[in-house]
Design a protein around this motif. Sequence first.
Motif, PDB file in Angstrom:
ATOM      1  N   ASN A  68       0.855  -1.226  -0.076  1.00 58.72           N
ATOM      2  CA  ASN A  68      -0.031  -0.184   0.090  1.00 58.72           C
ATOM      3  C   ASN A  68       0.887   1.467   0.080  1.00 58.72           C
ATOM      4  N   ASP A  69       0.832   1.930  -1.108  1.00 56.66           N
ATOM      5  CA  ASP A  69       1.602   3.325  -1.143  1.00 56.66           C
ATOM      6  C   ASP A  69       0.759   4.440  -0.875  1.00 56.66           C
ATOM      7  N   GLY A  70      -0.111   4.283  -0.072  1.00 50.07           N
ATOM      8  CA  GLY A  70      -0.973   5.318   0.106  1.00 50.07           C
ATOM      9  C   GLY A  70      -2.005   5.813  -0.958  1.00 50.07           C
ATOM     10  N   LYS A  90       7.979   4.438   0.649  1.00 48.21           N
ATOM     11  CA  LYS A  90       6.862   4.936   0.976  1.00 48.21           C
ATOM     12  C   LYS A  90       5.562   3.489   1.082  1.00 48.21           C
ATOM     13  N   TRP A  92       3.779   0.796   2.512  1.00 54.82           N
ATOM     14  CA  TRP A  92       3.644  -0.154   3.529  1.00 54.82           C
ATOM     15  C   TRP A  92       3.355  -1.621   3.216  1.00 54.82           C
ATOM     16  N   TYR A 121      -1.181   3.464   6.197  1.00 55.08           N
ATOM     17  CA  TYR A 121      -2.106   4.525   5.715  1.00 55.08           C
ATOM     18  C   TYR A 121      -3.546   4.254   6.173  1.00 55.08           C
ATOM     19  N   GLU A 122      -4.338   5.461   6.402  1.00 52.36           N
ATOM     20  CA  GLU A 122      -5.867   5.262   6.580  1.00 52.36           C
ATOM     21  C   GLU A 122      -6.524   5.216   5.054  1.00 52.36           C
ATOM     22  N   ASN A 126      -4.317  10.212   1.803  1.00 55.66           N
ATOM     23  CA  ASN A 126      -2.816   9.902   1.467  1.00 55.66           C
ATOM     24  C   ASN A 126      -1.908  10.626   2.443  1.00 55.66           C
ATOM     25  N   ASP A 127      -0.825  10.100   2.733  1.00 56.13           N
ATOM     26  CA  ASP A 127       0.052  10.496   3.510  1.00 56.13           C
ATOM     27  C   ASP A 127       1.272  11.598   3.029  1.00 56.13           C
TER      28      ASP A 127
END
Length: 127
Positions: A68-70, A90, A92, A121-122, A126-127
């Motif tokens: 997961n890259d956001g 980046k 996850w 990340y939620e 995006n982070d």
Amino acid sequence: MSHFTMLSLPTFSDERGSLTVLEAALPFQVVRTYWIYGADDQTRGGHRHSHTRQALVALNGKVSIYMNDGITEETVELSNPGQCLLVEPKDWHTMTFGAGAVLLVMSSHTYDRSEYIDTPYERGVND
């Protein structure tokens, strides 16, 4: 086709077996190398990094890598030692191991616990 970068490593096979070459295949210099094994049916990882890049190769068995890259979430299956998944800082990631799986990990930096980011990340943010 994967959103994440998968490299096909040069592999040479004949009746004697197969040989896969990693020479000059990675977009970073490998500083740290380790392998994970004996983790049958276990999930490991659950982090991202502030600067470390990694390359993952399943030397034996199957490892499912949740990435997961956001923006994009995807599970990538590694089960061929000629395939290499690049994990960017980046990304996850968690790694779920099948029976007898051995995962080779090559990193761009030495171990530094302070550069691990343990917060995922939620969804939809995006982070």
